[in-house]
Design a protein around this motif. Structure first.
Motif, PDB file in Angstrom:
ATOM      1  N   GLN A  30      47.152  38.444  69.134  1.00 39.70           N
ATOM      2  CA  GLN A  30      47.343  38.580  67.684  1.00 39.70           C
ATOM      3  C   GLN A  30      46.075  38.226  66.911  1.00 39.70           C
ATOM      4  O   GLN A  30      46.123  37.654  65.832  1.00 39.70           O
ATOM      5  N   ARG A  31      44.953  38.637  67.434  1.00 40.58           N
ATOM      6  CA  ARG A  31      43.661  38.316  66.823  1.00 40.58           C
ATOM      7  C   ARG A  31      43.580  38.792  65.378  1.00 40.58           C
ATOM      8  O   ARG A  31      43.129  38.056  64.503  1.00 40.58           O
ATOM      9  N   ALA A  32      44.018  39.999  65.106  1.00 46.10           N
ATOM     10  CA  ALA A  32      43.941  40.553  63.749  1.00 46.10           C
ATOM     11  C   ALA A  32      44.761  39.717  62.768  1.00 46.10           C
ATOM     12  O   ALA A  32      44.310  39.458  61.642  1.00 46.10           O
ATOM     13  N   GLU A  33      45.940  39.287  63.191  1.00 46.16           N
ATOM     14  CA  GLU A  33      46.790  38.488  62.326  1.00 46.16           C
ATOM     15  C   GLU A  33      46.170  37.115  62.050  1.00 46.16           C
ATOM     16  O   GLU A  33      46.231  36.607  60.933  1.00 46.16           O
ATOM     17  N   VAL A  34      45.571  36.517  63.068  1.00 47.81           N
ATOM     18  CA  VAL A  34      44.928  35.210  62.906  1.00 47.81           C
ATOM     19  C   VAL A  34      43.741  35.322  61.953  1.00 47.81           C
ATOM     20  O   VAL A  34      43.572  34.494  61.052  1.00 47.81           O
ATOM     21  N   LEU A  35      42.934  36.355  62.126  1.00 52.76           N
ATOM     22  CA  LEU A  35      41.788  36.547  61.237  1.00 52.76           C
ATOM     23  C   LEU A  35      42.230  36.815  59.798  1.00 52.76           C
ATOM     24  O   LEU A  35      41.624  36.315  58.847  1.00 52.76           O
ATOM     25  N   ALA A  36      43.301  37.585  59.627  1.00 54.53           N
ATOM     26  CA  ALA A  36      43.834  37.842  58.291  1.00 54.53           C
ATOM     27  C   ALA A  36      44.323  36.541  57.654  1.00 54.53           C
ATOM     28  O   ALA A  36      44.119  36.314  56.457  1.00 54.53           O
ATOM     29  N   ALA A  37      44.957  35.684  58.433  1.00 51.02           N
ATOM     30  CA  ALA A  37      45.444  34.395  57.926  1.00 51.02           C
ATOM     31  C   ALA A  37      44.279  33.510  57.499  1.00 51.02           C
ATOM     32  O   ALA A  37      44.338  32.845  56.459  1.00 51.02           O
ATOM     33  N   ILE A  38      43.218  33.501  58.270  1.00 48.13           N
ATOM     34  CA  ILE A  38      42.041  32.700  57.924  1.00 48.13           C
ATOM     35  C   ILE A  38      41.415  33.206  56.631  1.00 48.13           C
ATOM     36  O   ILE A  38      41.049  32.417  55.751  1.00 48.13           O
ATOM     37  N   ASP A  39      41.307  34.514  56.487  1.00 53.80           N
ATOM     38  CA  ASP A  39      40.759  35.093  55.251  1.00 53.80           C
ATOM     39  C   ASP A  39      41.632  34.755  54.049  1.00 53.80           C
ATOM     40  O   ASP A  39      41.134  34.390  52.980  1.00 53.80           O
ATOM     41  N   ALA A  40      42.950  34.875  54.211  1.00 54.46           N
ATOM     42  CA  ALA A  40      43.873  34.575  53.118  1.00 54.46           C
ATOM     43  C   ALA A  40      43.802  33.097  52.747  1.00 54.46           C
ATOM     44  O   ALA A  40      43.846  32.742  51.567  1.00 54.46           O
ATOM     45  N   TYR A  41      43.670  32.238  53.734  1.00 53.85           N
ATOM     46  CA  TYR A  41      43.557  30.799  53.496  1.00 53.85           C
ATOM     47  C   TYR A  41      42.303  30.481  52.680  1.00 53.85           C
ATOM     48  O   TYR A  41      42.347  29.668  51.762  1.00 53.85           O
ATOM     49  N   ALA A  42      41.228  31.148  52.998  1.00 57.70           N
ATOM     50  CA  ALA A  42      39.969  30.907  52.283  1.00 57.70           C
ATOM     51  C   ALA A  42      40.080  31.274  50.806  1.00 57.70           C
ATOM     52  O   ALA A  42      39.396  30.692  49.971  1.00 57.70           O
ATOM     53  N   MET A  43      40.956  32.210  50.479  1.00 63.68           N
ATOM     54  CA  MET A  43      41.099  32.665  49.094  1.00 63.68           C
ATOM     55  C   MET A  43      42.367  32.148  48.423  1.00 63.68           C
ATOM     56  O   MET A  43      42.512  32.271  47.215  1.00 63.68           O
ATOM     57  N   GLY A  44      43.294  31.576  49.190  1.00 58.74           N
ATOM     58  CA  GLY A  44      44.599  31.231  48.649  1.00 58.74           C
ATOM     59  C   GLY A  44      44.806  29.763  48.363  1.00 58.74           C
ATOM     60  O   GLY A  44      43.892  28.948  48.484  1.00 58.74           O
ATOM     61  N   SER A  45      46.040  29.448  48.008  1.00 62.91           N
ATOM     62  CA  SER A  45      46.377  28.072  47.644  1.00 62.91           C
ATOM     63  C   SER A  45      47.298  27.396  48.656  1.00 62.91           C
ATOM     64  O   SER A  45      47.631  26.231  48.482  1.00 62.91           O
ATOM     65  N   ALA A  46      47.691  28.102  49.670  1.00 64.74           N
ATOM     66  CA  ALA A  46      48.602  27.528  50.666  1.00 64.74           C
ATOM     67  C   ALA A  46      47.819  27.012  51.873  1.00 64.74           C
ATOM     68  O   ALA A  46      46.633  27.293  52.037  1.00 64.74           O
ATOM     69  N   ASP A  47      48.502  26.279  52.721  1.00 61.11           N
ATOM     70  CA  ASP A  47      47.888  25.753  53.939  1.00 61.11           C
ATOM     71  C   ASP A  47      47.642  26.879  54.941  1.00 61.11           C
ATOM     72  O   ASP A  47      48.308  27.921  54.897  1.00 61.11           O
ATOM     73  N   LEU A  48      46.716  26.635  55.846  1.00 59.58           N
ATOM     74  CA  LEU A  48      46.421  27.625  56.884  1.00 59.58           C
ATOM     75  C   LEU A  48      47.672  27.935  57.698  1.00 59.58           C
ATOM     76  O   LEU A  48      47.930  29.095  58.024  1.00 59.58           O
ATOM     77  N   ALA A  49      48.467  26.923  58.004  1.00 59.03           N
ATOM     78  CA  ALA A  49      49.688  27.147  58.787  1.00 59.03           C
ATOM     79  C   ALA A  49      50.631  28.115  58.075  1.00 59.03           C
ATOM     80  O   ALA A  49      51.225  28.985  58.718  1.00 59.03           O
ATOM     81  N   ASP A  50      50.746  27.984  56.754  1.00 61.71           N
ATOM     82  CA  ASP A  50      51.603  28.892  55.991  1.00 61.71           C
ATOM     83  C   ASP A  50      51.094  30.328  56.094  1.00 61.71           C
ATOM     84  O   ASP A  50      51.868  31.260  56.317  1.00 61.71           O
TER      85      ASP A  50
END
Length: 54
Positions: free
Chosen positions: A3-23
């Motif tokens: 699930q590399r693509a999903e993990v990378l998308a989560a990291i990108d969203a975390y960098a721009m978002g307000s929620a925790d990386l786990a979320d």
């Protein structure tokens, strides 16, 4: 990693978002499996598209 693509998308969203990386990781992995809605009680996270109260 399967699930590399999903993990990378989560990291990108975390960098721009307000929620925790786990979320972001939970949401990204769920969407990768075809889920359209994530149920949560987290008020901050409810502002995110794709999240709603159970």
């Amino acid at each position: 990693m399967a699930q590399r693509a999903e993990v990378l998308a989560a990291i990108d969203a975390y960098a721009m978002g307000s929620a925790d990386l786990a979320d972001h990781l939970i949401l990204s992995l769920a969407q990768g499996e075809g889920s359209t809605t994530l149920l949560t009680f987290d008020r901050r996270w409810l502002k995110h598209p794709g999240c709603e109260v159970p």
